[in-house]
Design a protein around this motif. Structure first.
Motif, PDB file in Angstrom:
ATOM      1  N   ALA A  38       3.698   2.736 101.167  1.00 41.83           N
ATOM      2  CA  ALA A  38       2.420   2.345 100.542  1.00 41.83           C
ATOM      3  C   ALA A  38       2.717   1.596  99.254  1.00 41.83           C
ATOM      4  CB  ALA A  38       1.568   3.595 100.262  1.00 41.83           C
ATOM      5  N   GLU A  65      -8.408   9.086 105.965  1.00 47.04           N
ATOM      6  CA  GLU A  65      -7.656   7.992 106.591  1.00 47.04           C
ATOM      7  C   GLU A  65      -6.555   7.473 105.654  1.00 47.04           C
ATOM      8  OE1 GLU A  65     -10.181   4.979 108.180  1.00 47.04           O
ATOM      9  OE2 GLU A  65     -11.401   6.381 109.343  1.00 47.04           O
ATOM     10  N   PRO A  82      -2.817   6.402 104.261  1.00 47.41           N
ATOM     11  CA  PRO A  82      -1.599   5.777 104.806  1.00 47.41           C
ATOM     12  C   PRO A  82      -0.385   6.691 104.713  1.00 47.41           C
ATOM     13  CG  PRO A  82      -2.135   4.840 102.668  1.00 47.41           C
ATOM     14  CD  PRO A  82      -3.288   5.715 103.047  1.00 47.41           C
ATOM     15  N   HIS A  98      -3.479   8.404 111.261  1.00 45.73           N
ATOM     16  CA  HIS A  98      -3.772   7.251 110.403  1.00 45.73           C
ATOM     17  C   HIS A  98      -2.578   6.781 109.576  1.00 45.73           C
ATOM     18  CE1 HIS A  98      -8.060   7.543 111.252  1.00 45.73           C
ATOM     19  NE2 HIS A  98      -7.965   8.841 111.071  1.00 45.73           N
ATOM     20  N   GLY A  99      -1.539   7.631 109.434  1.00 43.76           N
ATOM     21  CA  GLY A  99      -0.441   7.235 108.560  1.00 43.76           C
ATOM     22  C   GLY A  99       0.778   8.108 108.737  1.00 43.76           C
ATOM     23  N   PRO A 152       0.321   2.373 108.001  1.00 45.65           N
ATOM     24  CA  PRO A 152      -0.155   1.065 108.468  1.00 45.65           C
ATOM     25  C   PRO A 152       0.271  -0.048 107.526  1.00 45.65           C
ATOM     26  CG  PRO A 152      -1.948   2.305 107.463  1.00 45.65           C
ATOM     27  CD  PRO A 152      -0.776   3.235 107.532  1.00 45.65           C
ATOM     28  N   ALA A 189      -3.766  -0.972 104.398  1.00 48.37           N
ATOM     29  CA  ALA A 189      -4.618   0.218 104.255  1.00 48.37           C
ATOM     30  C   ALA A 189      -5.490   0.044 103.025  1.00 48.37           C
ATOM     31  CB  ALA A 189      -3.763   1.481 104.126  1.00 48.37           C
TER      32      ALA A 189
END
Length: 503
Positions: free
Chosen positions: A48, A99, A101, A122-123, A142, A145
């Protein structure tokens, strides 16, 4: 210097062998904190990397979790609080809603049913070991995000007027909250030999604020997994603490335990927040130990306290103002308004409004609270109730609707109602009455309590449940909470008499 810059300096410059965090009688050094923080930042840079990237942390009162908090905030990312106090289903649902990351969590929380799946949907999951080591636990972050730039912390709060919500705290709010609370480091000093006690859960604003206050001032942190009388007293005694914090329920617990006065001899003040502290309780503590209790008033939305007592105020005003929440802190304005928003005269009761840089809207906007209050001619604020139905149990907010829904999910319950019963130790406790399904065998209270414990946090579980053929109602058909409380008192009175006779 703001908290973000302060954390960056600590993680880069603090002496590696200096004591940082005491936990279960053992010290984590700053070198251990720095090593864990470096590993966290390295993992986040890969998963991230963007400014403001949201990072979920299932936050426990442990040293390695403090290192994660410092790393996330110092690196300019957004810390999304996830509470390990929730049952597995609610924790998984909370993670799914966010949701995220990437989520950092201890192994126990990740192993709960549905939690890891909620993260990896989601992550990426990062498992944090008790020695601070970090390892991938599944999932992939992802490529893109949603971020939350400008927000330092997304903190889950039970709220006061509806379902739980996330309060978004800007870095400027944290900075101002620390300044208002007097948590300003001395010039040229990165670390201090003094120590502060953190016994509140880090996932609540009281715990987070106190942890950040330690970091901001460079004090050594005495981190408790949870409040308990003997470990708290031992920490005060061993470290000769001059100030400490207790919620009202903990003040009552210390008094009930009969802690010898000499064990608290170093304390000059005790601060109390989270829930209103009755004047008689503060007086009892003062009479017993000679230690003033300084009440504070605040909320998650303000990143901490916005009003309270100081020692000089206590020395001058306590006899005449006992029971007040104190005065506005520096940088804070308070007013009371009617339902139409018009400011009310001195001494009139209405909705309390706050204007401060600590609020989510900044220092130019008046924020309307859900508290009913009056402000007297000497600028002391008196909290006189709530404009909603939230129950505050020992500092933890309980939404009656949450408990009601769980009770009504039991197949033998047709309808449930929940209210707050005054309690001398905790302030209030949730109690419930249920109307049984006529075609089903009536459930017993032990069965209903077990049903609640499996689905609620411990402080949400009703202290008393009564089973009725029909709930008491007003002429309009609504459940009468006044009659509900009378019924509960009538049912528990014989039990209390038996307990009294056995003493």
């Amino acid at each position: 210097m703001g908290i973000r810059d302060r954390l960056s300096r600590l993680l880069a410059e603090a002496a590696a062998d200096a004591e940082a965090i005491e936990h279960h009688g053992e010290w984590w050094t700053w070198g251990q904190v720095q090593e864990t923080a470096r590993d966290v930042v390295e993992a986040l840079d890969a998963a991230a990397p963007h400014t403001g990237a949201r990072v979920g942390v299932v936050l426990e009162n442990r040293p390695e979790h403090i290192a994660v908090v410092a790393a996330v905030i110092a690196s300019g990312r957004c810390l999304v609080m996830l509470s390990p106090l929730q049952p597995a289903t609610r924790l998984a649902a909370d993670i799914a809603r966010c949701e995220l990351p990437v989520v950092v969590s201890g192994a126990e929380a990740l192993a709960r049913e549905g939690v890891l799946d909620a993260v990896t949907a989601h992550g990426a999951a990062l498992e944090l070991a008790t020695d601070g080591r970090l390892r991938p636990a599944g999932g992939t972050a992802p490529a893109e995000a949603p971020a939350n730039p400008g927000v330092a912390v997304e903190m889950l709060t039970s709220g006061t007027t509806g379902p739980p919500k996330r309060v978004h705290l800007r870095i400027g709010q944290l900075d101002q909250a620390l300044v208002s609370g007097g948590q300003i480091p001395k010039d040229g000093r990165l670390l201090s030999r003094s120590a502060s006690l953190v016994s509140a859960p880090l996932v609540h604003i009281g715990g987070l604020w106190r942890a950040l206050a330690c970091l901001a001032t460079g004090r050594r942190m005495l981190l408790m997994p949870r409040f308990a009388v003997e470990p708290w007293v031992s920490a005060v005694e061993r470290h000769g603490l001059r100030a400490a914090s207790l919620v009202p329920a903990a003040i009552r617990a210390v008094l009930d335990a009969g802690v010898p006065k000499e064990r608290l001899a170093s304390l000059q003040v005790v601060t109390s927040g989270t829930a209103p502290c009755p004047a008689e309780l503060a007086d009892a503590f003062f009479r017993t130990y000679g230690i003033p209790v300084l009440m504070t008033y605040g909320a998650t939305e303000f990143a901490g306290a916005v009003a309270g007592w100081t020692l000089p105020l206590h020395q001058r005003w306590w006899q005449g103002k006992a029971g007040s929440a104190g005065r506005a802190f520096d940088g804070v304005e308070l007013r009371v308004t009617g339902e139409d928003g018009t400011e009310l005269p001195v001494g009139r009761t209405g909705r309390l409004e706050v204007r401060t840089e600590q609020s989510t809207g900044g220092g130019r906007v008046w924020t309307r609270t859900n508290d009913l209050a009056r402000i007297d001619a000497d600028r002391f604020v008196w909290i006189e109730g709530r404009a909603d139905d939230a129950i505050v149990r020992g500092g933890f907010k309980v939404q009656p609707e949450t408990v009601q829904r769980v009770l009504e999910s039991h197949p033998a319950v047709r309808e449930a109602a929940v209210a707050g019963l005054p309690d001398p130790r905790l302030g209030e406790v949730p109690v419930a009455a249920v109307e049984a399904e006529p075609e089903q065998p009536a459930p017993d209270t032990a069965e209903l309590v077990a049903h609640c414990r499996a689905r609620l946090t411990p402080y949400e579980v009703p202290a008393h449940i009564v089973v009725l053929d029909a709930l008491p109602r007003t002429p309009s058909g609504k459940v009468s909470r006044v009659e509900l409380l009378d019924l509960v008192r009538a049912r528990i009175a014989p039990q209390e008499r038996v307990k009294e006779d056995q003493r």
